[in-house]
Write a protein that holds these residues in place. Structure first.
Motif, short mmCIF file in Angstrom:
data_model
loop_
_atom_site.label_atom_id
_atom_site.label_comp_id
_atom_site.label_asym_id
_atom_site.label_seq_id
_atom_site.Cartn_x
_atom_site.Cartn_y
_atom_site.Cartn_z
N UNK A 298 0.83 -1.21 0.00
CA UNK A 298 0.00 0.00 0.00
C UNK A 298 0.87 1.26 0.00
N UNK A 299 1.91 1.27 0.83
CA UNK A 299 2.84 2.40 0.83
C UNK A 299 3.49 2.54 -0.54
N UNK A 300 3.87 1.42 -1.14
CA UNK A 300 4.52 1.46 -2.44
C UNK A 300 3.62 2.09 -3.50
N UNK A 301 2.36 1.69 -3.54
CA UNK A 301 1.45 2.21 -4.56
C UNK A 301 1.24 3.71 -4.38
N UNK A 302 1.07 4.17 -3.15
CA UNK A 302 0.87 5.60 -2.92
C UNK A 302 2.16 6.37 -3.20
N UNK A 303 3.30 5.82 -2.79
CA UNK A 303 4.58 6.48 -3.05
C UNK A 303 4.84 6.59 -4.55
N UNK A 304 4.58 5.52 -5.30
CA UNK A 304 4.82 5.56 -6.74
C UNK A 304 3.85 6.51 -7.43
N UNK A 305 2.61 6.59 -6.93
CA UNK A 305 1.65 7.54 -7.49
C UNK A 305 2.09 8.98 -7.22
N UNK A 306 2.62 9.24 -6.04
CA UNK A 306 3.15 10.57 -5.73
C UNK A 306 4.30 10.92 -6.65
N UNK A 307 5.20 9.97 -6.87
CA UNK A 307 6.36 10.22 -7.72
C UNK A 307 5.93 10.47 -9.17
N UNK A 308 5.02 9.65 -9.66
CA UNK A 308 4.54 9.82 -11.03
C UNK A 308 3.82 11.16 -11.20
N UNK A 309 3.07 11.54 -10.19
CA UNK A 309 2.34 12.82 -10.23
C UNK A 309 3.32 13.99 -10.31
N UNK A 310 4.43 13.90 -9.56
CA UNK A 310 5.46 14.95 -9.60
C UNK A 310 6.09 15.01 -10.99
N UNK A 311 6.35 13.85 -11.59
CA UNK A 311 6.98 13.81 -12.91
C UNK A 311 6.09 14.41 -13.99
N UNK A 312 4.77 14.31 -13.75
CA UNK A 312 3.81 14.78 -14.77
C UNK A 312 3.41 16.24 -14.58
N UNK A 313 3.96 16.88 -13.57
CA UNK A 313 3.60 18.27 -13.28
C UNK A 313 4.84 19.17 -13.22
#
Length: 313
Positions: A298-313
């Motif tokens: 669960x931590x991994x999925x949220x952490x990777x979503x945060x990272x991907x969101x940063x890369x896309x913004x």
């Protein structure tokens, strides 16, 4: 001879965690991963490493393009020194090269992912028009759980039950300032709640399970101790019981372990969150009880979503 330069590791602060991903986006990220084939049963188990003045909690995970580990310290004596009992960070890696990508505030990450897991259970189990919520607990998890449930259901009433009337009143005031219709209540108010969330450190049941509505969803997330529970035998016997992973629940989830020991739960009847996310909820005649203990995936999925969101913004 060629050389390659690693990209700098991103530092994602507490503020950036909460600004970087909405609760609805966090819930969706978890559901999407489960439906894409993430298997919680295959996830590495939580590690608990004793230290002289506490312990390390290690929560690793790997899925798709990412791997990572949350490292928390638990220092029981810290509150007496006005220091946090739990501290730590999450380190996210590229799963192909195992290069580090981001260092994320571990407490903020937990404060986002734990309510998101609960809200996913609510979203998959509660009636579409469920609008009355009762929360046991007055700490940060209680506040964030209200926000999380509000991301998946249109709340019309929130009731807060806590051991301290002062802290309950403070949380109610915070919720009212955020636009919620909120009030303090007592354990008997579970009889009127369509959604019940337990966010406490209690080791004994918080309420009478006979009072819970047949159409209610109860989420118990307060511990990962097989000897502690927030719900009672009556609720266990009345409910269809959902868990993140069966083996993990049998090892860590007191609400399940004690329910089985007392004859109220058949371990063969446990339904996993991944099955629920992929196949939907089967009809039931009584309450739904979702027991969450928190897992590294669960931590991994949220952490990777945060990272991907940063890369896309």
């Amino acid at each position: 001879m060629s050389t390659s330069t690693l990209a700098p590791v991103a530092l994602i602060t507490s503020e950036q965690v909460h600004e970087g991903l909405s609760m609805a986006e966090a819930v969706l990220a978890l559901a999407t991963a489960l439906r894409a084939g993430l298997d919680p049963h295959a996830a590495p188990a939580r590690g608990n490493i004793p230290l002289n003045r506490g312990s390390f909690l290690l929560m690793p995970g790997e899925f798709g393009d990412y791997a990572g580990v949350k490292i928390l310290t638990v220092a029981p004596d810290n509150p007496a020194q006005n220091l946090p009992r739990i501290q730590g960070n999450y380190l996210l890696f590229d799963s192909h090269t195992l290069s580090p990508l981001a260092l994320i505030d571990g407490i903020a990450l937990t404060l986002l992912r734990t309510p998101a897991v609960s809200a996913l259970g609510v979203d998959l189990l509660a009636a579409a028009d469920a609008s009355t919520l009762l929360v046991f607990g007055t700490g940060p998890q209680a506040l964030f759980h209200v926000r999380a449930v509000a991301a998946v259901r249109p709340l019309t009433r929130v009731t807060i039950v806590g051991r301290s009337p002062e802290r309950a009143a403070e949380l109610v005031a915070t919720l009212q300032a955020e636009g919620f219709t909120a009030a303090a209540g007592s354990a008997v108010d579970v009889a009127d709640a369509q959604i019940v969330i337990c966010c406490t450190s209690a080791s004994e049941p918080l309420f009478d399970g006979a009072l819970v509505r047949d159409d209610a969803v109860v989420v118990a997330m307060g511990s990962h101790d097989p000897a502690a529970r927030e719900t009672d035998d009556v609720l266990a016997a009345r409910s269809r019981v959902y868990v993140e992973d069966v083996d993990t629940a049998l090892r860590e989830a007191g609400d399940v372990v004690i329910g089985i020991e007392h004859g109220g739960i058949d371990p063969l009847d446990l339904v996993t969150l991944s099955d629920l996310a992929r196949n939907g909820a089967a009809p039931r005649s009584g309450p739904a009880l979702f027991k969450s203990v928190g897992m590294g995936w669960q931590d991994l999925i949220i952490a990777s979503a945060l990272h991907a969101h940063r890369d896309n913004n």
